[in-house]
Design an enzyme around this catalytic site. Sequence first.
Site, PDB file in Angstrom:
ATOM      1  CB  CYS A  87      -0.909   0.010   1.221  1.00 24.72           C
ATOM      2  SG  CYS A  87      -1.694  -1.570   1.517  1.00 24.72           S
ATOM      3  CG  HIS A 340      -5.730   0.901  -1.378  1.00 24.72           C
ATOM      4  ND1 HIS A 340      -4.584   1.583  -1.707  1.00 24.72           N
ATOM      5  CD2 HIS A 340      -5.384   0.064  -0.350  1.00 24.72           C
ATOM      6  CE1 HIS A 340      -3.599   1.170  -0.931  1.00 24.72           C
ATOM      7  NE2 HIS A 340      -4.051   0.259  -0.113  1.00 24.72           N
TER       8      HIS A 340
END
Lengths: 394, 165
Positions: A87, A340
Amino acid sequence: MARNAVILAGGQCKWGVREAHLVDLFQEAAKACFDDIPTLKPKDVDGLIVASSYAGRCSFQVNTAPVIAERVGVKPTSICTRCDTLCAGGSTGIILAMGLVQAGAADIVMVAGGEKLYTPQKWEVFYSELASVDHDWDGVHGMGLPPPFFALTAQEHMMHYGTTKEQLAAVSVANYNYATTNPVAQMQKALTLEEAMNAPVVVPPLTLYDCCPITDGAAVCIITTDEIARKFTDRPLVYIRGTAQVCLNSVSANFPGVHLADWKHTRIAAEKAYTRAKVSASDIKVAQTHDCFSISEVIEVEDLGFCKKGEGGEFCGSKQIEIGGKVPINTDGGLLACGHPFGATGIRQGTEIMKQLQGRARHQVKDADIGLTHNLSGANAEHTILIYGKEPVK
Amino acid sequence: MAVLGIPILEDLYPSTMDMWPLEAKEFNRNWMFYENLKQGRLTTTKCKDCGLVSYPPRVICPECYSENLEYIDLPKKGKVIVFSEEVKGVPLGFQSPLIHAVIDLGVDPARRVLSRITNCAAGTLQRGDEVQLAVFPVPALPIDKGKLGTIMSERVFFAFEPVKK
């Protein structure tokens, strides 16, 4: 004397469920980035850092940097590499590019992040996400998909600080509503508190809008020096003033806080980044936090120092994260509404802060001069913070 | 309709798709952890030089870098601090409800071990409940031994389950 690093331009493709291959997404994002800085051409780029963690599993492609270099038409002569911090991949890429241009080892570095997560059979992405954490000790307990982990985190925050479900929902509402005007966000629907409160349960207490979606997408930005940037643009320059990346554990059993809602590693990263940037939490005018789950943003506003520990629920619930509040956060929609695609997120965040500091954001924060981006990655293992400003550190 | 899947994988074992650890001695220096688990023991390593207990087990002490380590037993019972129940979207290889809990085993560094809870119906677990180690068999690991052919290495893994009141 070290050179000053700036973020010169940025762009992303449309994020969501994309009928496209991973390398298609990178090409679209590179085009969006060059559209943002039309005077810059691919031939001007001398470095490439690719942030992608799932290319190997979901696209059967490793050694991605040369593949992406060729597809987007750059011919790196100083650096061509991939970084994999899930991430935080995009943010990590920006930190690495910053170091290279400051040191004079590269002049104009493209940082490109992206993931293709939707596979022809949906079970495969859920299964592959078991590799996001320590395979043998956490993934094997079915912890690869984060909702259970962050549901435990939310429970502990509620238990220790009295945070309410309505305060979590306020984060989703704010971030979704920012994204309604963002044409490249995955979710572009206005969300009411009532809808957020009545959404289907994912893992209690988290419901649908508390969780960011699975997303295909890519984003690209350009990192260079202030001197070089001035040859390409008259816009205000946006400097990378200070950064930090902190990792104190990987396996969940060794989580560094007293409990799961106590993010010691965020606090250490913030302190280091603030010190390096010569600013404090009260100087941050606009921020991009890692709202993979609504509870994350609640804890981040505390451990980044925007409010006291334990008061994050009240801070978010009382509109302090909205325009006009103390620190407007995720003004493009954040992870909850933009989506995301792991390696791309830090680049999207940096691009939004760049636009805020240049006065050209969709939801503009008045007089924004210092901005912050924050990523967490893994089972809350790693925290990455970048602080941007309109002036270099003196 | 064509046969689903990838025909070239028929009767082959791809370790990249294996959700269980490669527990065998041939592929994992922590193999003793799994051998102990087969005996119903939850163990980890302690450094005989500096005394550091690590969880999960190591092959080299992360504190003093000694290789002089021994396996010690961890408690097999603990208490649930918090837990979550996932009903939908459970990943392949797991059954719904997928229950996770932070468990206090009462000793450092295993005061907050995150584990799956098995043998537990949805809606029955409570904070503070006592849970115990539950060891279960998982598919054997096929290891290519050249001329000797393929051997099947038995494997187990662990979760925790409620202690019957």
